[in-house]
Design an enzyme around this catalytic site. Structure first.
Site, short mmCIF file in Angstrom:
data_model
loop_
_atom_site.label_atom_id
_atom_site.label_comp_id
_atom_site.label_asym_id
_atom_site.label_seq_id
_atom_site.Cartn_x
_atom_site.Cartn_y
_atom_site.Cartn_z
CG HIS A 195 12.40 -87.64 -42.34
ND1 HIS A 195 11.25 -87.06 -42.73
CD2 HIS A 195 13.40 -86.83 -43.14
CE1 HIS A 195 11.29 -86.11 -43.61
NE2 HIS A 195 12.62 -86.02 -43.95
CG ASP A 253 20.75 -68.34 -26.12
OD1 ASP A 253 21.52 -69.16 -25.64
OD2 ASP A 253 20.65 -67.23 -25.92
#
Length: 447
Positions: free
Chosen positions: A152, A393
């Site tokens: 992060h 995908d």
């Protein structure tokens, strides 16, 4: 379920990339600076031959434009961080499981996730830790999971999802859609040197110490209590009912409360009730606000880094529960609307002047006593509802499930849009075990 690691390696950028130190902003160096896990599950209808090679090759190629992810962090004076772009690479793990996707039920975070998400060894020096770790786990009964742990300190939610989306495009053989850029000056320099005076008037309560339970001087005992995670679904009908309740007393000259403001307010009230707070108990709710569109001018698409600011809504528990839902929503809106261009710049100026950033950093995962803001009597509600988390995908079709990895901070919660795009919402909430049953009861009973 037994998961065994079969291979681990470092994947480096396919071609030489930029070297040297990349300055980090104040937002990169405060709050959560450890790794944040996410996981995707896939069940392709065709053969997975070449799966690992395709993922590894496309990862190497996407690390060319996203080269900071292949670097390493280093500590500097004042608990500040430096990002060295040195192409050391990212950790890539291949594992196999003797189970199948069916063993995971509704995919709610569970103990099995511990073996499906790449582990970060915070016992090692920070300069040895990969900023990105990837694990591909093949299931014996077909399908696979792809999990990522991203530092992060280098990327917030929008940036992490930008990277994942572009990686998937490259795996499908498509070109980059949005080129990332890393110039922290995009966040803007301070407009003047007097902005830090806002802090002397109490306008930046996000940096104050959060409330504690009445009669306690710290929250050490609260942190020791066992927690659990629940995935709670709200249908579109239930979301609409909550919004109608929240907006019954909304002033006619203001816009209606949003889904987030309404649901976060509902979670806040249910948590206070489940925790059996005293009427005069102070409680705070942390809200993560993306400043990209709030800066003047707005930050252009492609900025890769942290541009989110944590702000805090506060109330007494008695006021939360004795007033309608719209009261909690109004407290949350008030915190969000403070985040303007000037507010962001003043916070940055304040942090620049600090001799050390340690007290603003969540080092809980590194084994430090400096824990997160969350925890009884407080909580955090982070929205992923506007992030493109679904439909990733890599060439084998979209995922059958996407969600957060395990998180064990009491009061830590995420709000996600339902995966079917039908207006439903999923709340992923971590709470102390002793409070979870009551929370679930109130969560649905109070709609």
């Amino acid at each position: 379920m037994v998961v065994s690691n079969k291979m681990s390696c470092l994947v480096k950028p396919h071609t030489p990339s930029c070297n040297g130190y990349l300055p980090l902003s104040e937002w990169d160096q405060i709050g959560t600076i450890t790794h944040v896990p996410t996981i995707y599950f896939y069940k392709p209808s065709h053969n997975l031959a070449g799966l690992v090679d395709r993922l590894r090759d496309s990862l190497s190629r996407v690390l060319v434009p996203f080269y900071p992810l292949a670097g390493r962090l280093r500590w500097a004076e004042g608990s500040r961080l430096l990002l060295e772009c040195n192409s050391m690479g990212v950790e890539f793990v291949v594992a196999e499981s003797d189970g199948g996707l069916d063993h995971l039920g509704d995919f709610s975070p569970c103990p099995e996730y511990e073996y499906l998400v790449p582990k970060v060894d915070y016992g090692r020096p920070i300069c040895e830790l990969s900023l990105l770790l990837v694990q591909v786990t093949k299931f014996a009964c077909g399908g696979f999971s792809l999990s990522l742990s991203i530092s992060h300190a280098v990327a917030d939610g929008p940036s992490a999802l930008h990277f994942i989306s572009e990686w998937a495009r490259m795996a499908r053989g498509e070109p980059l859609e949005i080129v990332p850029y890393f110039n922290r000056a995009a966040l803007g320099p301070p407009r003047n040197n007097g902005l830090h005076t806002l802090f002397r008037t109490g306008q930046h309560s996000e940096f104050d110490h959060p409330p504690l339970l009445l009669g306690q001087s710290d929250n050490v005992e609260e942190r020791k209590k066992k927690t659990m995670v629940a995935m709670l679904t709200l249908t579109k009908y239930q979301v609409d009912r909550l919004k109608n309740k929240a907006n019954q007393l909304c002033p006619s000259d203001t816009r209606p409360y949003t889904r987030y403001e309404t649901i976060a307010g509902h979670i806040w009230r249910c948590a206070s009730k489940a925790r059996k707070h005293e009427h005069d108990q102070q409680t705070a709710l942390g809200v993560c606000v993306d400043s990209r569109s709030r800066m003047s001018p707005p930050i252009q698409p492609g900025y890769f880094g942290n541009a989110t600011l944590d702000v805090v809504a506060t109330s007494r528990s008695g006021e939360l529960l004795s007033n309608p839902l719209g009261y909690a929503a109004s407290r949350i809106r008030g915190a969000i609307e403070k985040v303007t261009d000037g507010y962001v710049r003043s916070a940055m100026e304040f942090l620049r002047q600090q001799p050390s950033l340690k007290r603003f950093q969540d080092l809980h995962s590194m084994g430090s006593d400096d824990g997160p803001f969350y925890g009884n009597p407080n909580l955090g509600v982070v929205s992923w509802m506007t992030l493109p988390i679904y439909g990733v995908d890599f060439g084998w079709g979209r995922e059958v499930y996407m969600g957060p990895g395990n998180h064990d901070f009491d009061g830590d919660s995420l709000v996600l849009s339902g995966p079917k795009g039908d207006g439903s919402v999923v709340v992923a909430l971590c709470l102390q075990v002793q409070h979870m049953d009551d929370f679930k009861k109130f969560f649905y009973q109070d709609i």
